[in-house]
Design a protein around this motif. Structure first.
Motif, PDB file in Angstrom:
ATOM      1  N   ALA A  32       0.810  -1.223   0.000  1.00 49.36           N
ATOM      2  CA  ALA A  32       0.000   0.000   0.000  1.00 49.36           C
ATOM      3  C   ALA A  32       0.840   1.268   0.000  1.00 49.36           C
ATOM      4  CB  ALA A  32      -0.944   0.003   1.200  1.00 49.36           C
ATOM      5  N   ALA A  33       2.122   1.167  -0.304  1.00 50.75           N
ATOM      6  CA  ALA A  33       2.977   2.351  -0.306  1.00 50.75           C
ATOM      7  C   ALA A  33       2.475   3.461  -1.225  1.00 50.75           C
ATOM      8  CB  ALA A  33       4.412   1.967  -0.671  1.00 50.75           C
ATOM      9  N   PRO A  34       1.938   3.169  -2.415  1.00 48.65           N
ATOM     10  CA  PRO A  34       1.449   4.271  -3.246  1.00 48.65           C
ATOM     11  C   PRO A  34       0.350   5.094  -2.576  1.00 48.65           C
ATOM     12  CG  PRO A  34       1.773   2.313  -4.583  1.00 48.65           C
ATOM     13  CD  PRO A  34       1.948   1.887  -3.146  1.00 48.65           C
ATOM     14  N   ARG A  35      -0.542   4.440  -1.817  1.00 50.70           N
ATOM     15  CA  ARG A  35      -1.580   5.206  -1.117  1.00 50.70           C
ATOM     16  C   ARG A  35      -0.973   6.063  -0.009  1.00 50.70           C
ATOM     17  NH1 ARG A  35      -4.369   0.206  -1.007  1.00 50.70           N
ATOM     18  NH2 ARG A  35      -4.294   0.155   1.271  1.00 50.70           N
ATOM     19  N   TYR A  36      -0.024   5.499   0.726  1.00 56.17           N
ATOM     20  CA  TYR A  36       0.640   6.267   1.783  1.00 56.17           C
ATOM     21  C   TYR A  36       1.423   7.427   1.183  1.00 56.17           C
ATOM     22  CZ  TYR A  36       3.694   7.153   5.834  1.00 56.17           C
ATOM     23  OH  TYR A  36       4.381   7.724   6.881  1.00 56.17           O
ATOM     24  N   ALA A  37       2.065   7.196   0.047  1.00 56.35           N
ATOM     25  CA  ALA A  37       2.801   8.273  -0.623  1.00 56.35           C
ATOM     26  C   ALA A  37       1.853   9.388  -1.058  1.00 56.35           C
ATOM     27  CB  ALA A  37       3.560   7.715  -1.820  1.00 56.35           C
ATOM     28  N   ALA A  38       0.676   9.016  -1.548  1.00 57.88           N
ATOM     29  CA  ALA A  38      -0.295  10.036  -1.941  1.00 57.88           C
ATOM     30  C   ALA A  38      -0.733  10.856  -0.737  1.00 57.88           C
ATOM     31  CB  ALA A  38      -1.498   9.369  -2.602  1.00 57.88           C
ATOM     32  N   GLY A  64      10.197  23.381  -1.392  1.00 49.51           N
ATOM     33  CA  GLY A  64      10.794  22.647  -2.490  1.00 49.51           C
ATOM     34  C   GLY A  64      11.462  21.359  -2.051  1.00 49.51           C
ATOM     35  N   ALA A  65      11.715  20.491  -3.034  1.00 49.61           N
ATOM     36  CA  ALA A  65      12.337  19.196  -2.728  1.00 49.61           C
ATOM     37  C   ALA A  65      13.712  19.361  -2.098  1.00 49.61           C
ATOM     38  CB  ALA A  65      12.437  18.365  -4.008  1.00 49.61           C
ATOM     39  N   ALA A  66      14.454  20.387  -2.497  1.00 50.95           N
ATOM     40  CA  ALA A  66      15.795  20.601  -1.946  1.00 50.95           C
ATOM     41  C   ALA A  66      15.755  20.859  -0.448  1.00 50.95           C
ATOM     42  CB  ALA A  66      16.478  21.757  -2.658  1.00 50.95           C
ATOM     43  N   HIS A  67      14.582  21.218   0.075  1.00 50.94           N
ATOM     44  CA  HIS A  67      14.451  21.557   1.491  1.00 50.94           C
ATOM     45  C   HIS A  67      13.521  20.590   2.229  1.00 50.94           C
ATOM     46  CE1 HIS A  67      16.327  25.240   0.140  1.00 50.94           C
ATOM     47  NE2 HIS A  67      15.360  25.377  -0.737  1.00 50.94           N
ATOM     48  N   THR A  68      13.163  19.471   1.591  1.00 49.23           N
ATOM     49  CA  THR A  68      12.223  18.523   2.180  1.00 49.23           C
ATOM     50  C   THR A  68      12.874  17.145   2.267  1.00 49.23           C
ATOM     51  OG1 THR A  68      10.391  19.736   1.159  1.00 49.23           O
ATOM     52  CG2 THR A  68       9.912  17.546   2.043  1.00 49.23           C
ATOM     53  N   ALA A  69      12.965  16.607   3.480  1.00 49.28           N
ATOM     54  CA  ALA A  69      13.575  15.301   3.714  1.00 49.28           C
ATOM     55  C   ALA A  69      12.558  14.364   4.345  1.00 49.28           C
ATOM     56  CB  ALA A  69      14.807  15.432   4.604  1.00 49.28           C
ATOM     57  N   ILE A  70      12.819  13.075   4.233  1.00 46.81           N
ATOM     58  CA  ILE A  70      11.943  12.046   4.756  1.00 46.81           C
ATOM     59  C   ILE A  70      12.821  10.991   5.438  1.00 46.81           C
ATOM     60  CG2 ILE A  70      11.980  10.712   2.604  1.00 46.81           C
ATOM     61  CD1 ILE A  70       8.764  11.140   4.538  1.00 46.81           C
ATOM     62  N   GLY A  71      12.302  10.322   6.481  1.00 47.96           N
ATOM     63  CA  GLY A  71      13.146   9.343   7.149  1.00 47.96           C
ATOM     64  C   GLY A  71      12.364   8.335   7.958  1.00 47.96           C
ATOM     65  N   GLY A  72      13.007   7.192   8.214  1.00 43.71           N
ATOM     66  CA  GLY A  72      12.398   6.168   9.041  1.00 43.71           C
ATOM     67  C   GLY A  72      13.316   4.969   9.172  1.00 43.71           C
ATOM     68  N   THR A  82      11.060   4.827   2.975  1.00 44.78           N
ATOM     69  CA  THR A  82      11.838   6.036   2.699  1.00 44.78           C
ATOM     70  C   THR A  82      12.642   5.877   1.424  1.00 44.78           C
ATOM     71  OG1 THR A  82      11.982   6.676   5.028  1.00 44.78           O
ATOM     72  CG2 THR A  82      13.692   7.524   3.564  1.00 44.78           C
ATOM     73  N   MET A  83      13.329   4.737   1.280  1.00 43.72           N
ATOM     74  CA  MET A  83      14.121   4.534   0.063  1.00 43.72           C
ATOM     75  C   MET A  83      13.237   4.526  -1.166  1.00 43.72           C
ATOM     76  SD  MET A  83      17.339   4.163  -0.764  1.00 43.72           S
ATOM     77  CE  MET A  83      17.078   5.188  -2.234  1.00 43.72           C
ATOM     78  N   TRP A  84      12.074   3.895  -1.061  1.00 46.43           N
ATOM     79  CA  TRP A  84      11.156   3.856  -2.200  1.00 46.43           C
ATOM     80  C   TRP A  84      10.661   5.252  -2.561  1.00 46.43           C
ATOM     81  CZ3 TRP A  84       5.910   4.895  -2.978  1.00 46.43           C
ATOM     82  CH2 TRP A  84       5.364   4.394  -4.160  1.00 46.43           C
ATOM     83  N   LEU A  85      10.364   6.056  -1.561  1.00 50.24           N
ATOM     84  CA  LEU A  85       9.921   7.428  -1.824  1.00 50.24           C
ATOM     85  C   LEU A  85      11.019   8.249  -2.500  1.00 50.24           C
ATOM     86  CD1 LEU A  85       8.036   8.110   1.529  1.00 50.24           C
ATOM     87  CD2 LEU A  85       6.990   8.087  -0.755  1.00 50.24           C
ATOM     88  N   LEU A  86      12.267   8.045  -2.101  1.00 50.93           N
ATOM     89  CA  LEU A  86      13.363   8.777  -2.728  1.00 50.93           C
ATOM     90  C   LEU A  86      13.557   8.355  -4.178  1.00 50.93           C
ATOM     91  CD1 LEU A  86      15.963   8.704   0.194  1.00 50.93           C
ATOM     92  CD2 LEU A  86      14.539  10.634  -0.520  1.00 50.93           C
ATOM     93  N   LEU A  87      13.269   7.102  -4.469  1.00 52.01           N
ATOM     94  CA  LEU A  87      13.401   6.630  -5.849  1.00 52.01           C
ATOM     95  C   LEU A  87      12.265   7.117  -6.735  1.00 52.01           C
ATOM     96  CD1 LEU A  87      14.468   2.924  -5.135  1.00 52.01           C
ATOM     97  CD2 LEU A  87      15.912   4.712  -6.136  1.00 52.01           C
ATOM     98  N   HIS A 126       9.674   9.557  -5.748  1.00 53.40           N
ATOM     99  CA  HIS A 126       9.110  10.881  -5.473  1.00 53.40           C
ATOM    100  C   HIS A 126      10.224  11.882  -5.154  1.00 53.40           C
ATOM    101  CE1 HIS A 126       4.844   9.661  -5.499  1.00 53.40           C
ATOM    102  NE2 HIS A 126       5.310   8.515  -5.021  1.00 53.40           N
ATOM    103  N   ALA A 127      11.291  11.815  -5.939  1.00 52.26           N
ATOM    104  CA  ALA A 127      12.407  12.741  -5.734  1.00 52.26           C
ATOM    105  C   ALA A 127      12.014  14.180  -6.048  1.00 52.26           C
ATOM    106  CB  ALA A 127      13.603  12.328  -6.587  1.00 52.26           C
TER     107      ALA A 127
END
Length: 444
Positions: free
Chosen positions: A287-293, A312-320, A328-333, A335-336
Motif C-alpha cells: 500500500a505504499a502508493p496510497r501512503y505516498a499520496a 521545495g524538494a531541496a528543502h524537504t527530507a523524509i526518514g524512518g 523512505t528509500m522507495w519514496l526517494l526513488l 518521489h524525488a
C-alpha cells in the motif's frame, strides 16, 4: 507478561513493529568486507561527522534487589528448588537469558548488572524479573503485566521491589516546542496523529522559512510512551540548533497505524504467521502508493500552509527505520520531485526477496540530481542485515550516487531498536542540515 512474552517487546498497533522476528534476521556476525569493486573503493561513502562513533562509553551499575517473600508465602516460589533473576532490553541483559540473582537473606535476592553501552543514557531500561524452575517452559515464570522501567541516570543505583509489583509508567521527556495536530482526513489512508517540533527561534523570527524533515513511526520520535524507548530527535535537534551546529529546521512526526505493514511496503509478499506476527499465513503489504499520496498530496500541503516552510524538494527530507527505512528509500526513488533527501535507517531490505534492491537497480532516474541518502545498519541486527544493506548501497552507487550524495554507516554495537537509532541521530542531522559538513547550503 502476555502470552508468555515480556509485555511491550512485541509491539502492538500503537508500537507498530508487530513482531521482532519480522525485522531481526537470524544469524551471527557478518563479514564487514565491502562488495564494491576495488577500483571504486576510494569513492566509498562514509558517515557524516559526529555519528555514533563519537559517543563515549559509559558505565551504569544497577543493583537489582528482588523481594520474594510474598511469592514464597503464596507457594509460587520455592527457595530450595527455584531461582529468580532479571531479563531486559539492553545488553548485557536480554529477553532470552536470565541474569540469576543470589540469595541476600530474609527472602530477598540480589543481582548486579553493569551497562557500558552509550544507548542506555537517557533511555528507559525495560526489564522484568523471572522465576527459573527446573522443567518449566520458556514462557513460564515471568512477572505479570507491562515491562518495568529503570532510568539509568547515576553511575550506580539500586532497583529494589517485590516480585510482581505494579509496573511504573514510562516517563515522558520532551524537549522544545512540540505541537500536536488533529488528525487530517484522508482520501487515501486512515487518519493519524501528527506532531510538529519547531526549532528555537521560530516564533521570534517571523520572516524566516525552514526546511522540513518528515519522519515515519512518529509515535516513537519524541518520547518513549509507545515503544519504551525513543529516537530523542527533539533533544538532539534542540541541542544542535542552539549550538549552531545545524541550521534550524522543522520535524513532522507522522504516527503509524494498524496498517503500518501495508503502508510502509511498496510490494506485497507472502509471510508465514511465525514471521509476521499475524494470526495466519497470508500475503501482506503493497500500500505504499496510497501512503505516498497521503504524504505528498495531503499532509505536506497542509504543513506548508500552516508553518513557514521551504516547500521545495531541496528543502524537504523524509526518514524512518526498518520498514520505515524501506518506504523512505522507495519514496526517494519514485518521489524525488518532493523529497530531496532521506534517512534510510536499518532498512528492511529483506522484504519481498530484496524488492528494494531490484527497484533501485531499475527505477527510472533520468539525469536529475540524486536525492541525498543517509543509509545505515547495526552490526548486531542479524547476519543478513549488513550484507543486504551493503547490496543496496552498492546498487545506489552504480546508479549514480557517490560519496557526496550517499552517507553510509555500520554501527558495530547497533541492534534493531530505538535506543541504537537514537545514537545515530546526531550524525543524521549533521548530514542533512550541518554547517560545513558537505550538506547543500539553503539560502534564507
Amino acid at each position: 507478561m502476555t502470552n508468555g512474552r515480556p509485555f511491550g517487546l512485541f509491539r502492538t498497533w500503537a508500537i507498530p513493529a508487530f513482531a521482532i522476528s519480522l525485522f531481526v534476521l537470524p544469524g551471527g556476525a557478518a563479514d564487514i568486507g565491502s562488495a564494491v569493486p576495488a577500483a571504486k573503493r576510494h569513492d566509498m561513502p562514509t558517515a557524516a561527522p559526529a555519528s555514533v562513533s563519537d559517543h563515549a562509553r559509559v558505565t551504569r551499575v544497577v543493583h537489582f534487589e528482588i523481594d520474594m517473600r510474598a511469592e514464597t508465602a503464596a507457594g509460587r516460589f520455592d527457595a530450595a528448588r527455584d531461582q529468580v533473576g532479571v531479563r531486559g532490553a539492553a545488553l548485557p541483559l536480554s529477553w532470552s537469558q536470565t541474569q540469576l540473582a543470589k540469595p541476600g537473606g530474609e527472602g530477598r535476592y540480589t543481582v548486579t548488572v553493569a551497562f557500558d553501552r552509550p544507548e542506555v543514557v537517557g533511555q528507559p531500561l525495560q526489564y522484568k524479573f523471572k522465576i527459573e524452575r527446573p522443567g518449566a517452559g520458556a514462557n513460564e515464570g515471568w512477572e505479570d503485566g507491562r515491562n518495568h522501567i529503570a532510568l539509568l541516570r547515576a553511575p550506580e543505583q539500586a532497583e529494589a521491589r517485590a516480585f510482581n509489583s505494579p509496573a511504573e509508567a514510562v516517563p515522558l521527556e520532551r524537549t522544545g516546542h512540540i505541537e500536536r495536530i488533529a488528525s487530517l482526513p484522508s482520501k487515501f489512508v486512515e487518519s493519524r496523529e501528527i506532531q510538529v517540533w519547531l526549532p528555537p527561534g521560530y516564533e521570534r523570527d517571523r520572516k524566516r522559512r525552514y526546511p522540513v524533515l518528515y519522519l515515519h513511526d512518529g509515535q516513537n520520535v519524541f518520547d518513549a510512551a509507545a515503544a519504551g524507548a525513543e529516537w530523542q530527535f527533539d533533544e538532539t535537534a534542540q541541542r544542535l540548533v542552539r549550538a549552531g551546529a545545524v541550521e534550524p529546521f522543522i520535524i513532522v512526526a507522522v504516527s503509524a497505524t494498524p496498517a503500518r505493514m501495508d503502508e510502509y511496503t511498496p510490494s506485497s509478499t507472502f509471510l508465514p504467521a511465525a514471521r509476521s506476527g499475524l494470526p495466519d499465513d497470508r500475503r501482506v503489504g503493497g500500500a505504499a502508493p496510497r501512503y505516498a499520496a497521503y504524504l505528498t498530496r495531503e499532509l505536506k500541503p497542509a504543513i506548508d500552509r500552516r508553518y513557514r516552510t521551504r516547500a521545495g524538494a531541496a528543502h524537504t527530507a523524509i526518514g524512518g527505520s526498518s520498514l520505515g527505512g524501506l518506504i523512505t528509500m522507495w519514496l526517494l526513488l519514485h518521489h524525488a520531485d518532493v523529497f530531496g533527501a532521506g534517512l534510510v535507517v536499518s532498512p528492511s531490505v529483506w522484504w519481498d526477496e530484496q524488492f528494494i534492491v531490484r527497484d533501485a537497480a531499475t527505477a527510472p532516474l533520468g539525469r536529475q540530481a540524486r536525492p541525498r541518502v543517509w543509509l545505515d545498519t547495526g552490526m548486531q541486527e542479524g547476519a543478513e542485515a549488513p550484507t543486504l544493506t551493503r547490496q543496496l548501497r552498492d546498487t545506489l552507487m552504480r546508479r549514480g550516487w557517490n560519496a557526496r550524495t550517499l552517507a553510509y554507516l555500520e554501527q558495530p554495537d547497533g541492534t534493531h531498536d530505538e535506543a541504537s537509532w537514537a545514537l545515530r541521530v546526531e550524525g543524521m542531522l549533521r548530514f542533512l542540515y550541518g554547517r560545513g559538513t558537505g550538506a547543500r547550503r539553503r539560502p534564507r
